[in-house]
Design a protein around this motif. Structure first.
Motif, mmCIF file in Angstrom:
data_model
loop_
_atom_site.group_PDB
_atom_site.id
_atom_site.type_symbol
_atom_site.label_atom_id
_atom_site.label_comp_id
_atom_site.label_asym_id
_atom_site.label_seq_id
_atom_site.Cartn_x
_atom_site.Cartn_y
_atom_site.Cartn_z
ATOM 1 N N ALA A 201 -15.850 -20.494 11.654
ATOM 2 C CA ALA A 201 -14.615 -20.396 12.414
ATOM 3 C C ALA A 201 -14.162 -18.939 12.466
ATOM 4 N N MET A 202 -13.018 -18.701 13.140
ATOM 5 C CA MET A 202 -12.398 -17.391 13.151
ATOM 6 C C MET A 202 -11.289 -17.381 12.112
ATOM 7 N N VAL A 203 -11.089 -16.239 11.482
ATOM 8 C CA VAL A 203 -10.089 -16.152 10.418
ATOM 9 C C VAL A 203 -9.571 -14.728 10.346
ATOM 10 N N GLU A 204 -8.291 -14.598 10.009
ATOM 11 C CA GLU A 204 -7.703 -13.286 9.772
ATOM 12 C C GLU A 204 -7.869 -12.934 8.293
ATOM 13 N N VAL A 205 -8.347 -11.730 8.035
ATOM 14 C CA VAL A 205 -8.621 -11.306 6.664
ATOM 15 C C VAL A 205 -7.473 -10.424 6.185
ATOM 16 N N PRO A 206 -6.759 -10.839 5.127
ATOM 17 C CA PRO A 206 -5.668 -10.020 4.595
ATOM 18 C C PRO A 206 -6.183 -9.004 3.583
ATOM 19 N N CYS A 207 -5.545 -7.862 3.562
ATOM 20 C CA CYS A 207 -5.911 -6.809 2.605
ATOM 21 C C CYS A 207 -5.076 -6.970 1.330
ATOM 22 N N PRO A 208 -5.698 -6.937 0.168
ATOM 23 C CA PRO A 208 -4.939 -7.123 -1.075
ATOM 24 C C PRO A 208 -4.201 -5.870 -1.537
ATOM 25 N N TYR A 209 -4.301 -4.760 -0.787
ATOM 26 C CA TYR A 209 -3.645 -3.527 -1.177
ATOM 27 C C TYR A 209 -2.526 -3.192 -0.189
ATOM 28 N N GLY A 210 -1.545 -2.459 -0.660
ATOM 29 C CA GLY A 210 -0.486 -1.954 0.193
ATOM 30 C C GLY A 210 -0.546 -0.443 0.235
ATOM 31 N N GLY A 211 -0.432 0.129 1.430
ATOM 32 C CA GLY A 211 -0.502 1.572 1.556
ATOM 33 C C GLY A 211 -0.752 1.988 2.988
ATOM 34 N N VAL A 212 -1.392 3.136 3.180
ATOM 35 C CA VAL A 212 -1.670 3.690 4.502
ATOM 36 C C VAL A 212 -3.163 3.578 4.788
ATOM 37 N N VAL A 213 -3.510 3.039 5.947
ATOM 38 C CA VAL A 213 -4.913 2.904 6.335
ATOM 39 C C VAL A 213 -5.471 4.280 6.648
ATOM 40 N N THR A 214 -6.517 4.671 5.925
ATOM 41 C CA THR A 214 -7.122 5.990 6.134
ATOM 42 C C THR A 214 -8.439 5.925 6.891
ATOM 43 N N ALA A 215 -9.078 4.756 6.918
ATOM 44 C CA ALA A 215 -10.347 4.644 7.647
ATOM 45 C C ALA A 215 -10.638 3.182 7.942
ATOM 46 N N ARG A 216 -11.343 2.955 9.045
ATOM 47 C CA ARG A 216 -11.839 1.620 9.385
ATOM 48 C C ARG A 216 -13.361 1.701 9.526
ATOM 49 N N PHE A 217 -14.034 0.626 9.161
ATOM 50 C CA PHE A 217 -15.494 0.604 9.235
ATOM 51 C C PHE A 217 -15.926 -0.551 10.145
ATOM 52 N N GLY A 218 -16.675 -0.238 11.161
ATOM 53 C CA GLY A 218 -17.164 -1.270 12.068
ATOM 54 C C GLY A 218 -16.328 -1.357 13.326
ATOM 55 N N GLU A 219 -17.005 -1.655 14.424
ATOM 56 C CA GLU A 219 -16.347 -1.800 15.714
ATOM 57 C C GLU A 219 -16.246 -3.271 16.081
#
Length: 497
Positions: free
Chosen positions: A46-64
């Motif tokens: 299925a499709m699912v939204e993945v939550p991040c367990p950390y709080g802060g500022v996003v500095t990089a994303r990996f994958g398109e």
């Protein structure tokens, strides 16, 4: 002082090992809170939204978007500081992601099970550690020069080492990195290495700034297959011919001969579509069903005129509308109560037929992402109204791509209404590991002999595909005949209501 933490694609459960990025929900520079969804991915379930367990500022994303990532691949990096959205403080000297109660929630992603990113695995090598001096001199921990230990598969035989200027990927002076992310051009390259037991930290990439390319991995795999011989100094892009019996000879010698994925090019006039995600999972499941299940199909025409009239009368009486699929499902559960052999599965290892005392009814639903089979739990205990509502809910979730793994697994019998496509009959493939599937064609006016007179009636073709290991034709024919009788005379159902 901020600490940069890497969040990796978590374990998705259900035996899933990869997911495709559908949509990014954050941009680099965005501030994210603990457990905020950062990416929407599609798995084989299925499709699912993945939550991040950390709080802060996003500095990089990996994958398109559209790219497939294996479990454990980096998703984003987050700069966590003392005044992050979580409100907690970070220890700038910490060497691993903080636990729940610090900058990581440790919460579980509903339906999958994610927590903090798993610890990075290290390869333990004998000898002294790599120092800045030895790295500058181009020496390995074992005392050889260059990066003598070229790529090797886990548990396999390493390529020859120790000679001066022994190359890695055709380059000399490569130094194994013990920690930090490995620069790889694509997650597909990372997966190719993982599937063949290759440690990317032992490679030196030929791309810009040491970026590891697919050609580097393929070259290293070929080198690993020639264990016991000196690694050639050819460039990674050079083609190395393999004799026809090389793979078999390598296996005989006890060395794994890794095979890379097909790199077939698209010829003019061809369109290649990867079998992945939901469509790939369906393809695998159908192929397995054909391989393992000795199926047979029987069918019968039935006069559905009275069933259609009964439905019209139900809906005219007020209250929630009753769907035709719900009435057919109610007939199915009544028939399975009489012929429980078809509500079962085969345990091939134990060579036993496992019969169920409940009916978890799957139904085939076509979506933009492919065919899915949502499951109505305890369908035998539901009335027509409850079945109608559950069918509607699951169908909408299937179209939206929000079905959970629990809603797509555990079925014991499947109902396939292919009549919605305007066809009369079909020989469907059983939804492995179930034992049977009832198919329903379109209901159309046809000439029919009714009470000794030729008349125009609403006729439907019913088909049953069943696993011949669980029953013989007598049981299958009895089930199908009972279903047809209920379609022709809905009053027959009163005995089981």
């Amino acid at each position: 002082m901020a600490q940069v933490l890497e969040f990796k694609l978590p374990d998705l459960g259900e035996g899933l090992t990869e997911a495709e990025i559908v949509r990014w929900l954050v941009e680099v520079g965005d501030v994210v809170a603990i457990d905020q969804p950062v990416v929407e991915v599609e798995t084989a379930k299925a499709m699912v939204e993945v939550p991040c367990p950390y709080g802060g500022v996003v500095t990089a994303r990996f994958g398109e978007e559209g790219q497939e990532l294996p479990v454990g691949a980096p998703l984003i990096t987050v700069a966590v500081g003392e005044r992050s959205p979580s409100g907690g403080g970070a220890d700038p000297g910490a060497g691993s992601p903080p636990r729940a109660g610090g900058e990581s929630s440790g919460n579980v992603l509903v339906g999958y099970g994610t927590s903090e990113a798993p610890a990075r695995r290290r390869r333990v090598r004998p000898g002294r550690p790599v120092t800045s001096a030895s790295a500058a001199a181009g020496q390995t921990p074992g005392g050889g020069t260059g990066a003598a230990a070229t790529a090797r598969a886990d548990g396999g035989v390493p390529a020859a080492a120790g000679g001066p200027s022994a190359p890695v990927n055709g380059h000399t002076g490569g130094v194994a990195v013990d920690d930090g992310p490995v620069p790889v051009i694509s997650p597909l390259v990372r997966r190719l290495a993982r599937e063949n037991g290759l440690d990317l930290r032992e490679l030196t990439g030929s791309g810009p700034d040491g970026l590891i390319l697919r050609a580097d991995v393929e070259y290293a795999l070929r080198a690993a297959g020639r264990a016991g011989t000196a690694a050639p100094a050819a460039q990674p892009h050079a083609h190395v011919p393999q004799p026809a019996g090389a793979a078999g000879a390598a296996r005989t010698a006890g060395t794994a001969a890794p095979a890379s994925r097909s790199s077939a090019t698209t010829a003019p006039g061809e369109i290649r579509t990867p079998l992945r995600g939901v469509r790939g999972a369906v393809a695998d499941k159908l192929a397995r069903s054909r391989r393992e299940i000795p199926d047979a199909t029987c069918w019968v025409d039935a006069d559905a005129t009275e069933l259609m009239r009964a439905r019209t009368a139900m809906n005219a009486a007020g209250g929630p509308k009753i769907s035709l699929l719900a009435l057919l499902a109610r007939i199915c559960t009544a028939a399975l109560a009489r012929f429980p052999e078809l509500n079962s599965t085969v345990d091939t290892e134990a060579r036993e037929v496992v019969r169920f005392d409940h009916v978890h009814l799957g139904f085939a639903a076509q979506t933009d992402r492919g065919l899915v089979v949502p499951v109505v739990r305890d369908a035998h205990a539901r009335d027509a109204e409850s079945l109608t509502a559950e069918f509607a809910r699951l169908t909408e979730a299937g179209r939206a791509g929000t079905l959970t793994p629990a809603e797509l697994t555990g079925g014991t019998f499947t109902l396939n209404n292919y009549g919605v496509f305007g066809v009369d009959g079909s020989t469907p493939i059983i939804n492995h590991p179930e034992a049977a599937m009832l198919g329903v064609g379109r209901i159309v006016p046809k000439p029919w002999v009714h009470e000794g007179e030729l008349a125009v009636r609403q006729v439907v073709q019913l088909s049953l595909t069943f696993d011949h290991r669980v029953c013989d034709g007598g049981v299958a024919g009895g089930f199908l005949r009972y279903v047809a009788d209920c379609v022709e005379q809905p009053a027959v159902l009163l005995r089981t209501l």
